[in-house]
Scaffold this motif. Structure first.
Motif, PDB file in Angstrom:
ATOM      1  N   SER A 147       4.891 -19.879  -0.350  1.00 24.77           N
ATOM      2  CA  SER A 147       6.158 -19.926  -1.082  1.00 24.77           C
ATOM      3  C   SER A 147       6.927 -21.222  -0.854  1.00 24.77           C
ATOM      4  O   SER A 147       7.956 -21.447  -1.494  1.00 24.77           O
ATOM      5  N   PHE A 148       6.441 -22.079   0.056  1.00 24.02           N
ATOM      6  CA  PHE A 148       7.056 -23.400   0.205  1.00 24.02           C
ATOM      7  C   PHE A 148       6.904 -24.197  -1.090  1.00 24.02           C
ATOM      8  O   PHE A 148       7.717 -25.068  -1.396  1.00 24.02           O
ATOM      9  N   PHE A 149       5.860 -23.889  -1.852  1.00 19.33           N
ATOM     10  CA  PHE A 149       5.630 -24.531  -3.142  1.00 19.33           C
ATOM     11  C   PHE A 149       6.238 -23.658  -4.241  1.00 19.33           C
ATOM     12  O   PHE A 149       5.925 -22.463  -4.325  1.00 19.33           O
ATOM     13  N   ASP A 150       7.073 -24.255  -5.096  1.00 15.32           N
ATOM     14  CA  ASP A 150       7.663 -23.490  -6.189  1.00 15.32           C
ATOM     15  C   ASP A 150       6.648 -23.331  -7.323  1.00 15.32           C
ATOM     16  O   ASP A 150       5.489 -23.737  -7.217  1.00 15.32           O
ATOM     17  N   GLU A 151       7.086 -22.746  -8.424  1.00 18.19           N
ATOM     18  CA  GLU A 151       6.170 -22.419  -9.516  1.00 18.19           C
ATOM     19  C   GLU A 151       5.495 -23.659 -10.089  1.00 18.19           C
ATOM     20  O   GLU A 151       4.292 -23.647 -10.390  1.00 18.19           O
ATOM     21  N   ASP A 152       6.254 -24.746 -10.263  1.00 14.37           N
ATOM     22  CA  ASP A 152       5.653 -25.978 -10.789  1.00 14.37           C
ATOM     23  C   ASP A 152       4.582 -26.508  -9.850  1.00 14.37           C
ATOM     24  O   ASP A 152       3.532 -26.989 -10.302  1.00 14.37           O
ATOM     25  N   TRP A 153       4.834 -26.436  -8.564  1.00 16.49           N
ATOM     26  CA  TRP A 153       3.845 -26.904  -7.596  1.00 16.49           C
ATOM     27  C   TRP A 153       2.612 -26.005  -7.598  1.00 16.49           C
ATOM     28  O   TRP A 153       1.478 -26.489  -7.498  1.00 16.49           O
TER      29      TRP A 153
END
Length: 296
Positions: free
Chosen positions: A149-155
């Motif tokens: 979850s450190f990465f958001d949807e775009d990531w």
């Protein structure tokens, strides 16, 4: 993505303790402390205001029953990330040239970076370099990275794009296409959007553009030198092991010397050997043998 359950982002103090845990566990194992005992020792040393002591106790129980740490980390999805569990599991696989000591160094480096001022770009490049440098496999590794979850949807969409494009598009080109540098170049050429959300800055894009056609390891090194990206630890032969190898080399030389002595006795060369004198150390054995050959 293989799972909709995302690993949570923890408090900074958790990552500080994780870095200590991975580093100390590696040290204790190198000292010959049994893994079960090392885990229980470190559990008592950890900060009790964090959840890590409880997690380590769970790992100790899992190790006792299954003999593995990776399986325990997989079950603690609410604490350890899938990528952390993936790295540990790969180190415990048979036939993989990725040692537990190296895995713990990698995990320590990642936890330390998370405890500082991490960025999605920095963490992504670090974890991707781990996959590339340690040859752990891109598909499963990227799938685990996507569940953080450190990465958001775009990531997460970008990571999925990387996973699907690995065999067709260079890694440097993917970074460039998702950078501010790419958008700037397109606008200068008179092209209008829409463009994908830039996940990397101008400098990252410029470095990636210049790295086209080159080994990705050069790209990682350039990002580390120029922009301070985290460096993946490399496993170096410990000083103690180098000392053991040197000792073994000396033993081999001593055995060679004794064989030559036996050969000399058989050939009636005892007098020559006595005249030359016995070498005082194993290091002088080769020189001594050369002198013996000259006498022959």
């Amino acid at each position: 993505m293989s799972s909709t359950l995302l690993a949570p982002v923890l408090e900074r103090e958790e990552y500080i303790e994780q870095a200590y845990f991975f580093r100390t566990l590696a040290e204790r194992l190198r000292e010959g402390v049994p893994a079960q005992m090392a885990l229980l020792q470190i559990r008592d040393e950890l900060l009790t205001t964090t959840r890590l002591p409880w997690a380590v106790e769970f790992l100790a129980t899992e190790l006792k029953h299954s003999g593995q740490l990776g399986s325990g980390m997989k079950r603690l999805i609410h604490y350890f990330t899938p990528f952390q569990a993936f790295v540990m599991t790969k180190a415990e696989e048979e036939g993989v040239r990725f040692s537990l000591d190296h895995a713990l160094k990698v995990l320590e480096g990642e936890a330390r970076y998370r405890s500082e001022n991490p960025t999605p770009a920095g963490l992504f490049v670090y974890e991707f370099e781990v996959l590339a440098r340690c040859q752990l496999g891109y598909q499963n590794g990227l799938d685990c990275m996507e569940q953080d979850s450190f990465f958001d949807e775009d990531w997460r969409q970008f990571i999925e794009t990387v996973r699907r494009s690995m065999s067709e598009v260079e890694f440097a080109d993917l970074i460039y296409l998702y950078s501010e540098q790419y958008i700037q170049d397109q606008q200068r050429a008179g092209r209008e959007g829409p463009f994908p959300r830039p996940l990397f800055g101008l400098k990252e894009g410029r470095i990636a553009k210049a790295s086209h056609g080159r080994d990705p390891l050069y790209l990682f090194a350039a990002l580390q030198r120029q922009l301070g990206y985290p460096e993946v630890p490399r496993l170096r032969l410990p000083t103690e092991q180098r000392g053991v190898l040197q000792m073994l080399e000396h033993k081999v030389r001593e055995l060679e010397l004794r064989l030559r002595l036996l050969e000399g006795e058989v050939r009636g060369q005892v007098e020559v050997i006595q005249a030359l004198g016995k070498p005082e150390t194993a290091e002088s054995s080769l020189e001594w043998l050369k002198r013996l050959d000259n006498e022959e």
